[in-house]
Design an enzyme around this catalytic site. Structure first.
Site, PDB file in Angstrom:
ATOM      1  N   CYS A  43      72.811  10.630 -55.998  1.00 39.95           N
ATOM      2  CA  CYS A  43      73.279   9.293 -55.622  1.00 39.95           C
ATOM      3  C   CYS A  43      74.541   8.903 -56.388  1.00 39.95           C
ATOM      4  CB  CYS A  43      72.176   8.269 -55.864  1.00 39.95           C
ATOM      5  SG  CYS A  43      72.709   6.592 -55.511  1.00 39.95           S
ATOM      6  N   CYS A  48      75.493   8.374 -52.644  1.00 40.09           N
ATOM      7  CA  CYS A  48      75.663   6.951 -52.294  1.00 40.09           C
ATOM      8  C   CYS A  48      76.885   6.290 -52.928  1.00 40.09           C
ATOM      9  CB  CYS A  48      74.446   6.144 -52.739  1.00 40.09           C
ATOM     10  SG  CYS A  48      72.894   7.021 -52.773  1.00 40.09           S
ATOM     11  N   LYS A  51      80.354   7.863 -52.039  1.00 38.70           N
ATOM     12  CA  LYS A  51      80.476   7.624 -50.584  1.00 38.70           C
ATOM     13  C   LYS A  51      80.908   6.193 -50.303  1.00 38.70           C
ATOM     14  CE  LYS A  51      77.415   5.738 -48.617  1.00 38.70           C
ATOM     15  NZ  LYS A  51      76.168   6.291 -48.140  1.00 38.70           N
ATOM     16  N   TYR A 177      72.759  10.219 -40.958  1.00 38.19           N
ATOM     17  CA  TYR A 177      73.438   9.306 -41.879  1.00 38.19           C
ATOM     18  C   TYR A 177      74.800   9.857 -42.330  1.00 38.19           C
ATOM     19  CZ  TYR A 177      69.086   6.774 -43.307  1.00 38.19           C
ATOM     20  OH  TYR A 177      67.949   6.024 -43.385  1.00 38.19           O
ATOM     21  N   GLU A 181      78.566   8.421 -41.411  1.00 43.19           N
ATOM     22  CA  GLU A 181      79.279   7.746 -42.505  1.00 43.19           C
ATOM     23  C   GLU A 181      80.612   8.443 -42.787  1.00 43.19           C
ATOM     24  OE1 GLU A 181      75.578   5.685 -44.932  1.00 43.19           O
ATOM     25  OE2 GLU A 181      76.450   7.480 -45.790  1.00 43.19           O
ATOM     26  N   HIS A 435      75.652 -21.745 -41.465  1.00 40.35           N
ATOM     27  CA  HIS A 435      76.736 -21.748 -40.489  1.00 40.35           C
ATOM     28  C   HIS A 435      78.093 -21.857 -41.158  1.00 40.35           C
ATOM     29  CE1 HIS A 435      78.368 -22.265 -36.514  1.00 40.35           C
ATOM     30  NE2 HIS A 435      79.058 -23.298 -36.942  1.00 40.35           N
ATOM     31  N   GLU A 440      72.971 -16.069 -39.038  1.00 39.49           N
ATOM     32  CA  GLU A 440      72.221 -17.192 -38.453  1.00 39.49           C
ATOM     33  C   GLU A 440      71.664 -16.838 -37.078  1.00 39.49           C
ATOM     34  OE1 GLU A 440      74.536 -20.763 -37.456  1.00 39.49           O
ATOM     35  OE2 GLU A 440      76.338 -19.530 -37.437  1.00 39.49           O
TER      36      GLU A 440
HETATM   37  P1  NDP Z   1      69.829  13.864 -41.326  1.00 40.31           P
HETATM   38  O1  NDP Z   1      68.542  14.555 -41.381  1.00 40.31           O
HETATM   39  O2  NDP Z   1      69.878  12.369 -41.260  1.00 40.31           O
HETATM   40  O3  NDP Z   1      70.684  14.417 -40.098  1.00 40.31           O
HETATM   41  C1  NDP Z   1      70.904  15.779 -39.905  1.00 40.31           C
HETATM   42  C2  NDP Z   1      71.664  15.974 -38.604  1.00 40.31           C
HETATM   43  O4  NDP Z   1      71.982  17.356 -38.457  1.00 40.31           O
HETATM   44  C3  NDP Z   1      70.866  15.565 -37.389  1.00 40.31           C
HETATM   45  O5  NDP Z   1      71.745  14.993 -36.463  1.00 40.31           O
HETATM   46  C4  NDP Z   1      70.315  16.902 -36.921  1.00 40.31           C
HETATM   47  O6  NDP Z   1      70.040  16.946 -35.549  1.00 40.31           O
HETATM   48  C5  NDP Z   1      71.473  17.817 -37.226  1.00 40.31           C
HETATM   49  N1  NDP Z   1      71.075  19.220 -37.363  1.00 40.31           N
HETATM   50  C6  NDP Z   1      70.038  19.707 -38.086  1.00 40.31           C
HETATM   51  N2  NDP Z   1      69.975  21.039 -37.986  1.00 40.31           N
HETATM   52  C7  NDP Z   1      71.010  21.414 -37.194  1.00 40.31           C
HETATM   53  C8  NDP Z   1      71.473  22.664 -36.706  1.00 40.31           C
HETATM   54  N3  NDP Z   1      70.865  23.810 -37.022  1.00 40.31           N
HETATM   55  N4  NDP Z   1      72.550  22.679 -35.909  1.00 40.31           N
HETATM   56  C9  NDP Z   1      73.160  21.521 -35.570  1.00 40.31           C
HETATM   57  N5  NDP Z   1      72.774  20.315 -36.000  1.00 40.31           N
HETATM   58  C10 NDP Z   1      71.699  20.258 -36.798  1.00 40.31           C
HETATM   59  O7  NDP Z   1      70.620  14.430 -42.581  1.00 40.31           O
HETATM   60  P2  NDP Z   1      71.942  13.975 -43.327  1.00 40.31           P
HETATM   61  O8  NDP Z   1      72.525  15.231 -43.812  1.00 40.31           O
HETATM   62  O9  NDP Z   1      72.791  13.073 -42.494  1.00 40.31           O
HETATM   63  O10 NDP Z   1      71.374  13.115 -44.521  1.00 40.31           O
HETATM   64  C11 NDP Z   1      70.369  13.658 -45.378  1.00 40.31           C
HETATM   65  C12 NDP Z   1      69.512  12.569 -45.955  1.00 40.31           C
HETATM   66  O11 NDP Z   1      70.245  11.854 -46.910  1.00 40.31           O
HETATM   67  C13 NDP Z   1      69.063  11.543 -44.940  1.00 40.31           C
HETATM   68  O12 NDP Z   1      67.818  11.880 -44.415  1.00 40.31           O
HETATM   69  C14 NDP Z   1      68.994  10.273 -45.720  1.00 40.31           C
HETATM   70  O13 NDP Z   1      67.672  10.114 -46.144  1.00 40.31           O
HETATM   71  C15 NDP Z   1      69.888  10.505 -46.903  1.00 40.31           C
HETATM   72  N6  NDP Z   1      71.089   9.675 -46.810  1.00 40.31           N
HETATM   73  C16 NDP Z   1      70.964   8.319 -46.816  1.00 40.31           C
HETATM   74  C17 NDP Z   1      72.089   7.509 -46.726  1.00 40.31           C
HETATM   75  C18 NDP Z   1      71.944   6.030 -46.705  1.00 40.31           C
HETATM   76  O14 NDP Z   1      70.895   5.533 -47.096  1.00 40.31           O
HETATM   77  N7  NDP Z   1      72.942   5.287 -46.261  1.00 40.31           N
HETATM   78  C19 NDP Z   1      73.415   8.085 -46.652  1.00 40.31           C
HETATM   79  C20 NDP Z   1      73.438   9.513 -46.643  1.00 40.31           C
HETATM   80  C21 NDP Z   1      72.307  10.273 -46.720  1.00 40.31           C
HETATM   81  P3  NDP Z   1      68.629  16.470 -34.926  1.00 40.31           P
HETATM   82  O15 NDP Z   1      68.699  14.981 -34.797  1.00 40.31           O
HETATM   83  O16 NDP Z   1      68.618  17.163 -33.613  1.00 40.31           O
HETATM   84  O17 NDP Z   1      67.562  16.926 -35.839  1.00 40.31           O
END
Ligand code: NDP
Length: 449
Positions: A43, A48, A51, A177, A181, A435, A440
């Protein structure tokens, strides 16, 4: 006092590990922690915090573009990636020192190096061995990249914070996410962004109205989507990296970022030696008190792959320390965990999506508003915000609250209290609005859709 070197030995000084060690020490335990990289964890060091600093940097582009609507004449603005990264690194260094100070002030011993379980009461850090009555694993997660030809030509979020220079054209693979982002960050900083996703819409798992509103806002900012397409092969060509997608279409970019998920960081931790069971994706299996299959070994945070968010790891670490070292009984409760996505436009969300509520067989009333944020009126920006309440038709309880638009993450923290407290739509209705704000709207939604 036990014969062990410590009452608690924590592996991993990220959010969960640092919180657990400080609280345990505060309860009088003799505590040590080890860290192989930098104290602060994902983080603070490569997640976080940096980022969000990059998100702030990228939002200036929108402010400059909107300023003329408010009477400003803005000279052509110039941006230096190198200056931004240097400033960001200074801030991360400062926070790293703050974290070191927190451990020191709490009387926690820090051992720099990679920790490895020898048995249920022994941890090796390099050549040294330490015994402890209880061991907490808080090693977090690591980016996961698909095993495709040329994958090493791309990079993950870890490296995105240290690029030598900004690419002109970037492909971001994934639609969770991190993908959305970073798409906003790069786009705001002037990079031509394409997001490739193997399914049909970004942010799977979130409320459909959130997904549509974020997609529309990102498209409005010039981000291109390639759906039903995942990178299948990367090759170096004269003018960049040629990406061949799963549909055989090929396109060239200057950089490729994989945001394809994260995996629990359990590699070479000695889990098998100690008898600690792992589950799907190598996550450490734990019970509601974060206890593993070995009675003296516990795990919190992303390495357990429950809800992978920093505040959740903090809560899990705190509850563990209170339970084990203060005689409290604090089971982990992940219900109604609020979350934010710092996409552009940003998202704040808590509770059930409309789809989840219906899947659970609940009869729901949905209240929704789409409107142009006031700030966008003079700026001439067409983008619409979205607010939505999912309400249980029988009990009137607000099950979910979802917002897309400026300040949505800030807004949702307060509404998360209301949802978590089980308040009803009638409670929302008798609350007087502030307001003029966007928030709101959430207390003035009258007609279900
Ligand atoms: P996520 O699990 O949110 O997303 C992964 C993405 O990659 C999905 O769209 C998934 O598709 C895709 N994917 C997975 N495997 C493959 C593959 N083999 N080929 C192509 N696409 C693939 O992971 P992130 O990396 O975005 O984030 C990791 C974690 O970090 C999150 O779960 C979150 O908890 C945390 N995080 C939180 C943030 C916040 O609170 N603002 C900010 C950043 C991270 P599909 O949907 O089909 O599975």
């Amino acid at each position: 006092m036990s014969d062990y070197d410590y009452d608690l030995f924590v592996i991993g000084a990220g959010s969960g590990g640092v919180r657990a060690s400080r609280i345990a020490a505060g309860h009088g335990a003799r505590v040590a922690i080890c860290e192989e990289s930098r104290v602060g964890g994902t983080c603070v060091i490569r997640g976080c915090v940096p980022k969000k600093l990059l998100v702030y940097a990228s939002q200036f582009a929108e402010s400059f573009a909107d300023a003329p609507g408010y009477g400003w004449t803005v000279p052509p603005a110039e941006f230096s990636w190198a200056d931004l990264i240097a400033a960001k690194d200074r801030e991360i260094d400062r926070l790293n020192r703050v974290y070191l100070g927190l451990l020191d002030n709490a009387g926690v011993d820090l051992h720099m190096g990679r920790g490895r379980l020898i048995d249920g009461h022994t941890v090796a850090v390099g050549e040294q061995r330490f015994t402890a009555e209880k061991i907490l694993i808080a090693t977090g997660g690591r980016p996961w990249v698909p095993d495709i030809p040329g994958a090493s030509l791309g990079f993950s979020s870890d490296e995105a914070f240290h690029l030598d220079r900004l690419p002109e054209r970037i492909l971001i693979a994934g639609a969770g996410y991190i993908a959305v982002e970073f798409a906003g960050i790069f786009s705001g900083l002037g990079v031509d962004v394409t997001l490739a996703y193997r399914r049909d819409r970004i942010l799977r798992g979130f409320d459909d109205d959130i997904r549509r509103a974020v997609e529309a806002g990102m498209e409005g900012r010039g981000i291109r989507f390639r759906y039903h397409a995942a990178p299948a092969r990367l090759e170096t060509v004269d003018d960049g990296i040629e990406v061949t997608f799963s549909d055989d279409h090929a396109e060239t970019f200057d950089a490729v970022m994989f945001a394809t998920g994260r995996a629990p960081y359990t590699w070479d931790l000695g889990l098998e030696d100690a008898g600690v069971h792992t589950g799907p994706g190598n996550r450490i299996e734990v019970d509601e008190f974060s206890r593993t299959s070995v009675a003296s070994v516990f795990a919190v945070g992303d390495v357990t792959d429950r809800v992978n968010l920093t505040p959740v790891a903090l809560m899990e670490g705190h509850a563990f320390a209170d339970t084990q070292f203060a005689g409290a009984k604090r089971p982990i409760d992940h219900a109604d965990t609020p979350a934010a996505i710092f996409s552009q436009p940003p998202v704040g969300t808590v509770g059930l999506s409309e789809e989840q509520a219906r899947e659970q067989g609940l009869e729901v009333k949905v209240f929704r508003s789409r409107f142009t944020p006031m700030k966008y009126t003079l700026a001439g920006r067409a983008e619409k915000g979205m607010m939505k309440l999912v309400v249980d038709a029988r009990s009137d309880r607000v099950l979910g609250c979802h917002v897309v638009g400026p300040d949505a993450p800030e807004m949702l923290q307060g509404f998360a209290v209301a949802v978590r407290a089980g308040l009803t739509k009638a409670d929302f209705d008798r609350t007087i609005g502030i307001h003029p704000t966007a928030a709101e709207e959430l207390v003035t939604l009258r007609q279900p859709v």
